[in-house]
Design a protein around this motif. Structure first.
Motif, PDB file in Angstrom:
ATOM      1  N   SER A 142       1.186  -1.084   0.042  1.00 47.02           N
ATOM      2  CA  SER A 142      -0.327   0.034   0.235  1.00 47.02           C
ATOM      3  C   SER A 142       0.615   1.014  -0.294  1.00 47.02           C
ATOM      4  O   SER A 142       1.265   1.875   1.027  1.00 47.02           O
ATOM      5  CB  SER A 142      -1.179  -0.221   1.010  1.00 47.02           C
TER       6      SER A 142
ATOM      7  N   ASN B  96      -1.201   4.249   0.125  1.00 44.80           N
ATOM      8  CA  ASN B  96      -2.026   5.218   1.014  1.00 44.80           C
ATOM      9  C   ASN B  96      -1.355   5.807   2.705  1.00 44.80           C
ATOM     10  O   ASN B  96      -1.318   4.875   3.267  1.00 44.80           O
ATOM     11  CB  ASN B  96      -2.703   4.920   1.122  1.00 44.80           C
TER      12      ASN B  96
ATOM     13  N   ILE C  82      -2.749   6.986   5.230  1.00 42.94           N
ATOM     14  CA  ILE C  82      -3.763   6.410   6.231  1.00 42.94           C
ATOM     15  C   ILE C  82      -3.240   5.036   6.208  1.00 42.94           C
ATOM     16  O   ILE C  82      -3.582   4.400   7.865  1.00 42.94           O
ATOM     17  CB  ILE C  82      -4.702   6.977   5.527  1.00 42.94           C
ATOM     18  N   GLU C  83      -3.423   4.216   5.267  1.00 45.48           N
ATOM     19  CA  GLU C  83      -3.398   2.833   5.793  1.00 45.48           C
ATOM     20  C   GLU C  83      -2.368   2.082   6.033  1.00 45.48           C
ATOM     21  O   GLU C  83      -2.262   1.324   6.690  1.00 45.48           O
ATOM     22  CB  GLU C  83      -3.557   2.245   3.901  1.00 45.48           C
ATOM     23  N   VAL C  84      -1.081   3.087   5.655  1.00 42.51           N
ATOM     24  CA  VAL C  84       0.712   2.948   6.290  1.00 42.51           C
ATOM     25  C   VAL C  84       0.541   3.480   7.520  1.00 42.51           C
ATOM     26  O   VAL C  84       0.826   2.537   8.551  1.00 42.51           O
ATOM     27  CB  VAL C  84       1.390   3.262   4.940  1.00 42.51           C
TER      28      VAL C  84
ATOM     29  N   LYS D 258      -1.994   3.513   9.666  1.00 40.08           N
ATOM     30  CA  LYS D 258      -3.025   2.464  10.509  1.00 40.08           C
ATOM     31  C   LYS D 258      -2.099   1.418  10.551  1.00 40.08           C
ATOM     32  O   LYS D 258      -2.218   0.514  12.435  1.00 40.08           O
ATOM     33  CB  LYS D 258      -4.055   2.020  10.123  1.00 40.08           C
ATOM     34  N   LYS D 259      -1.134   1.095   9.487  1.00 37.83           N
ATOM     35  CA  LYS D 259      -0.677  -0.333   9.792  1.00 37.83           C
ATOM     36  C   LYS D 259       0.560  -0.402  10.654  1.00 37.83           C
ATOM     37  O   LYS D 259       1.040  -1.769  11.921  1.00 37.83           O
ATOM     38  CB  LYS D 259       0.071  -1.057   9.096  1.00 37.83           C
TER      39      LYS D 259
ATOM     40  N   LYS E 299      -0.030  -0.109  14.696  1.00 35.30           N
ATOM     41  CA  LYS E 299      -0.762  -0.980  14.977  1.00 35.30           C
ATOM     42  C   LYS E 299      -0.158  -2.356  15.512  1.00 35.30           C
ATOM     43  O   LYS E 299      -0.158  -3.080  16.361  1.00 35.30           O
ATOM     44  CB  LYS E 299      -1.849  -2.016  13.508  1.00 35.30           C
TER      45      LYS E 299
END
Length: 181
Positions: free
Chosen positions: A75, A77, A79-81, A83-84, A87
């Motif tokens: 990814s 993105n 925002i996705e990076v 979040k990951k 997490k």
């Protein structure tokens, strides 16, 4: 100066002898006008770079993850990076490589701003405005030399940031800047 003396006295009473020694050393260094005059551009440049790095480190970490993820087909993105990353590593994961980033700023930004001041002072002709070409040469030279000086710390920063993306068996688990070098 009176308010400084009062505040200083309160801190000495609260902190004890070790604080007194540290403050005395700092004050004696500042009072050495020639030494402080020579070191001031390097010190202020380093401190400003370190402050900026502390603020921007999470964004830089996401940027590096995006770059590495894009190379592996992951990814891109932000925002996705983010979040990951949060997490997997928590908030502390956003600051992986901070020690290398701070080291880079001490060497790179300190040298860049300090050398620029030295070069412009040497290039000035008394009573004349410094021409644009001289300013440009001073800036390019200071920036180029600082980049060479700061490059090893920059390499450490990337290594420390990228290490967590490797499979666990391949990670080097860098303990700090020196280990990453």
């Amino acid at each position: 100066q009176v308010s400084f003396f009062i505040l200083h006295s309160i801190f000495v009473l609260v902190r004890g002898d070790i604080y007194w020694v540290v403050v005395s050393c700092l004050l004696s260094f500042v009072n050495m006008s020639d030494a402080w005059k020579a070191a001031k551009p390097f010190v202020t440049g380093s401190l400003s770079g370190c402050f900026a790095t502390c603020c921007i480190q999470p964004i830089d970490m996401v940027k590096v993850r995006i770059q590495l993820g894009a190379a592996e087909g992951g990814s891109t993105n932000p925002i996705e990076v983010t979040k990951k990353l949060l997490k997997e590593d928590g908030v502390a994961g956003m600051y992986k490589g901070l020690s290398a980033g701070l080291t880079r700023q001490v060497f790179y930004t300190g040298a860049r701003l300090g050398l620029y001041d030295i070069f412009t002072e040497a290039a000035k002709t008394p009573g004349e405005k410094m021409p644009f070409w001289k300013t440009t040469v001073c800036a390019l030279t200071a920036g180029g030399l600082a980049a060479v000086i700061g490059n090893p710390a920059d390499l450490s920063l990337i290594r420390m940031q990228a290490d967590t993306m490797l499979p666990e068996a391949e990670r080097r688990n860098y303990r700090g800047v020196g280990h990453a070098l």
